[in-house]
Every structure is written in C-alpha cells, then in structure tokens.
Design an enzyme around this catalytic site. Structure first.
Site, PDB file in Angstrom:
ATOM      1  N   SER A   1       5.742  -3.733  -1.729  1.00 39.72           N
ATOM      2  CA  SER A   1       4.375  -3.590  -1.248  1.00 39.72           C
ATOM      3  C   SER A   1       3.496  -4.744  -1.745  1.00 39.72           C
ATOM      4  O   SER A   1       3.745  -5.894  -1.423  1.00 39.72           O
ATOM      5  CB  SER A   1       3.834  -2.221  -1.674  1.00 39.72           C
ATOM      6  OG  SER A   1       2.637  -1.922  -1.024  1.00 39.72           O
TER       7      SER A   1
ATOM      8  N   ASP B   1       7.442   3.017   8.431  1.00 41.58           N
ATOM      9  CA  ASP B   1       6.479   2.589   7.421  1.00 41.58           C
ATOM     10  C   ASP B   1       5.095   2.416   8.054  1.00 41.58           C
ATOM     11  O   ASP B   1       4.920   1.602   8.960  1.00 41.58           O
ATOM     12  CB  ASP B   1       6.944   1.278   6.798  1.00 41.58           C
ATOM     13  CG  ASP B   1       6.248   0.948   5.493  1.00 41.58           C
ATOM     14  OD1 ASP B   1       5.089   1.369   5.323  1.00 41.58           O
ATOM     15  OD2 ASP B   1       6.860   0.274   4.656  1.00 41.58           O
TER      16      ASP B   1
ATOM     17  N   HIS C   1       7.533   3.710   3.549  1.00 42.19           N
ATOM     18  CA  HIS C   1       7.125   2.818   2.466  1.00 42.19           C
ATOM     19  C   HIS C   1       7.711   3.207   1.107  1.00 42.19           C
ATOM     20  O   HIS C   1       8.171   2.343   0.351  1.00 42.19           O
ATOM     21  CB  HIS C   1       5.593   2.797   2.384  1.00 42.19           C
ATOM     22  CG  HIS C   1       5.029   1.558   1.791  1.00 42.19           C
ATOM     23  ND1 HIS C   1       5.066   0.328   2.429  1.00 42.19           N
ATOM     24  CD2 HIS C   1       4.405   1.332   0.610  1.00 42.19           C
ATOM     25  CE1 HIS C   1       4.482  -0.587   1.669  1.00 42.19           C
ATOM     26  NE2 HIS C   1       4.071  -0.007   0.560  1.00 42.19           N
TER      27      HIS C   1
END
Length: 415
Positions: free
Chosen positions: A185, A356, A389
């Site tokens: 991320s 995601d 994610h």
C-alpha cells in the site's frame, strides 16, 4: 453563519459520515473500541520484539534510526529463523514497509507459517521491519513532542525524503549488503516515488510491491472517496487545528458511538468498506488486528492522498497557495513524481488483486503503462482475481499464492 463556520460544519458532517464507514470485519460483530486491548492500551514499554516476535521462538533485535529531520524510528530485526536456525551463515537482508494507519505489527499477525516476516526469516533472509514516524513504536523525536502540531507537520513526501533513506542506510551499514524491499500500500507509493527520484536504488537489489499504489483515481472504497471528495483533511487542518489523524481518538470514537445509537445504523464490518472484499482473512487475525491497530498518521498525509485521488497526478504535497508552493518548491505548482524515470533495470515484482478497492486494477494498469519500457527480465507482474487489499499481508492464502513467487524473484535477483 460565516463562510468559515459553514465549512467547519460541513467538515464535521463529513467526519460523521467517515466515522460511520469506519467498521472492521470479522467472524463475529466487532467495533474497534470493543476490543479487549486497543493499540493505545498495549504496554507502552513493550517493543515489537517482546510483543510479537520473541514469543514465537525467534531471535529479535530492537534498533532505532534517527532521520535527518530528527524523527526517531523503531526498526526490528529477525536475523535468523525460528529457534536460531541458520546462524553463522550470511543472510540476505529484506526490509518490510507497512502501509498507512498501521505499523510493523501487520507483518506478524498470522501464525509463523502464514506471516511474511517469519516466512522470510525461516527461508534464510535477514528480516528488518520498519515502523513509520508517528506510529506506536516510532513516536520519538530529538526535540519535538507528539502532542505538538510541529511534530505532525509532514506528509508522505517526508517518508520519501527522510525515513526510507535513513532506514536503508542503517540496514545497509549493519548488514554490509544491498537490500530486498517489500512494500504494501503506502509502502509501495513511497518506494515508487523514491525510485523515480533515483533514491535508494544504489542500495537495493530488488523491490516487491504488494497492492501497489501510485494512482488513486479509480479507487472505489467508500471511506476513501468520501474523505477525498470532501477534502475533509485540509478543512480539519485549517480550521480545527487537528494535525494528528488518529482513528482511535476520542473525537472519532465518540462520534461513531453516537451514530451507532441511531435507528437502522449498523456499526460493523469496515475492512470490506475500506479495502474491498478480502477473500482470505482469518477471524482470529482480525481480532489481533483490532488489538494493535489502527495507528495514527499526520493529517497532512491523508490530505496528500486525497490530492492524489482528486487530481489524478502523482505530485508532492500541494499547499494550494502559490506562494507556499513557491517557498517550498521554487515553483507555483508541486513537482510531479515521474514514474517513467524509474531505472529500467531495477528488478521489481508487482502483485495486485481484482477485488482491491484501494489499489484498483485500472490504476495499477496506469502504473504498468509507466513501466512499459522496463526491461522484461527485471519486471514480474502477478494478478490475483480474488484478492483484495488486506489479503496480501494478513490473508492466510498469501503464503501459497504470493510469497513463494516473491521469494523466488528475490533469489533470482540476488547478485
């Protein structure tokens, strides 16, 4: 009512909507304030080694790194495999960099057989875990107090310019070797920005980017969209004086509790709203997540991410006012991080998911377009249709579908 007063009320309304979405998923209904031990209640004197690494049978070292702007960062090292296996043999260092609103604990929440930090240590790597400034283990500074606004006067630009270089230098000097890097991320965003400016690459063997974030134009997370479109961060910073963005603060929790008493309001299940429909999370892992996370960051970082979403361009922090941009950058607009400048011979492994909501497939494709002239033997891309994610870090199947491919990539670029 004055214009400024209306703006404050609008921002408060958006905070309420934002808080309403801040729910965490698990096998049983849970709100983060209901967890038996919140991150703020964890023994402040305990380090990550004593909390999560040594109890699993791994040797662990606590280190501190001071950035050039005075922040004292916590860094953990797992030099060997479980119960000291592999001692005496030179091991390749690998640095793990977490995302926003969490810390290094996220690499350690599953069992040793499922957590990336432990898997890498047992596979023969010298594992280092970074903790970004402002998080639980990295709240020190040579002169500033975390209770002051000055302490929080930074965006992720400072992670690019100060934190990552300091950590890379420290690990490089300690190990005497170039590093492999794993980012998730925000940990991918700061790495890509660094590489585009020629930073770190002289001490880097390869980089693995999990759920890579560069562009955010197509993100579909309700939480992120509300925050970005409302521009709530900049309003908070300008009018309410909140420099620290802390999801566990009494302000946010009390607002959320008040909303939970409203008829028809369901204050459960946020991780899906925030990250997408994760396929492979273990309920016990989610409970551990609630025990230690979320972590604070600067409001300025949240504003910077919102700017990336709204503007569709990856730039340094935009101060909005031309005079402030000129003062900071010598130009009236913030400089662009040009990802096409990333060295074409830098080995990179990218893994992203079809579910995601933060690292949307279309945004990753834009990143891949920036890398279209990258050497094909130096770029590996993995697409996992069912992953969202959080699956890349705390999903129980990542050990089977992500980590082996990533580890093989490291071994193939170990020269």
């Amino acid at each position: 009512m004055s214009y400024h007063g209306k703006n404050i009320l609008v921002s408060l309304s958006n905070i309420l909507l934002l808080a309403l979405l801040m729910q965490v998923s698990g096998a049983r209904p849970t709100r983060w304030w209901d967890s038996t031990v919140s991150g703020d209640n964890v023994d402040a004197g305990a380090g990550l080694c004593s909390l999560a690494i040594a109890p699993r049978g791994y040797q662990c070292e606590e280190h501190q790194v001071v950035t050039k702007d005075g922040y004292i960062l916590s860094l953990q090292r797992i030099p060997f495999g479980r119960n000291g296996s592999g001692g005496g043999t030179p091991r390749q260092p690998v640095l793990l960099q977490h995302g926003v609103l969490v810390d290094g604990m996220t690499w350690l929440l599953n069992s040793p057989e499922e957590s990336l930090a432990f898997i890498l240590a047992d596979s023969g790597f010298d594992v280092w875990i970074s903790n970004t400034r402002g998080t639980r283990f990295s709240r020190g500074h040579v002169s500033l107090n975390p209770n002051s606004r000055s302490y929080w006067d930074w965006s992720w630009d400072e992670l690019v310019a100060n934190d990552l270089p300091a950590i890379f230098d420290f690990v490089y000097k300690k190990s005497g070797q170039k590093l492999h890097y794993v980012g998730h991320s925000l940990g991918t965003l700061v790495a890509l920005a660094s590489f585009s400016e020629g930073r770190l690459v002289d001490k880097l063997k390869s980089a693995a980017l999990l759920s890579p974030v560069a562009y955010l134009t197509h993100m579909t997370t309700p939480l992120g969209i509300i925050a970005a479109k409302a521009f709530v961060g900049e309003v908070i910073t300008n009018w309410l004086g909140v420099a620290e963005f802390n999801p566990s603060s009494a302000l946010v929790i009390n607002i959320l509790k008040a909303f939970c008493h409203k008829p028809g309001v369901d204050c459960y299940d946020l991780l899906t709203s925030f990250t997408g429909m994760n396929c492979c999370l273990n309920a016990s892992t989610v409970e551990l997540f609630l025990k230690y996370e979320p972590q604070p960051t600067s409001t300025k970082t949240m504003v910077h991410l919102a700017q990336t979403f709204r503007d569709g361009v990856l730039t340094k922090y935009d101060y909005v006012r031309k005079d402030l941009n000129m003062e900071s950058y010598g130009q009236t607009t913030p400089p662009v991080y040009n990802l096409t400048n990333i060295p074409a011979n830098l080995p990179m492994f990218l893994s992203y998911g079809g579910k995601d909501c933060l690292s949307d497939v279309r945004d990753v494709e834009q990143l891949l377009d920036d890398l279209k002239f990258h050497r094909t033997d130096k770029l590996a891309v993995q697409f996992l249709e069912n992953f969202a994610h959080a699956d890349f870090v705390i999903g129980v199947t990542a050990k089977q579908v992500v980590y082996p491919s990533m580890t093989s990539f490291f071994l193939n670029h170990d020269n």
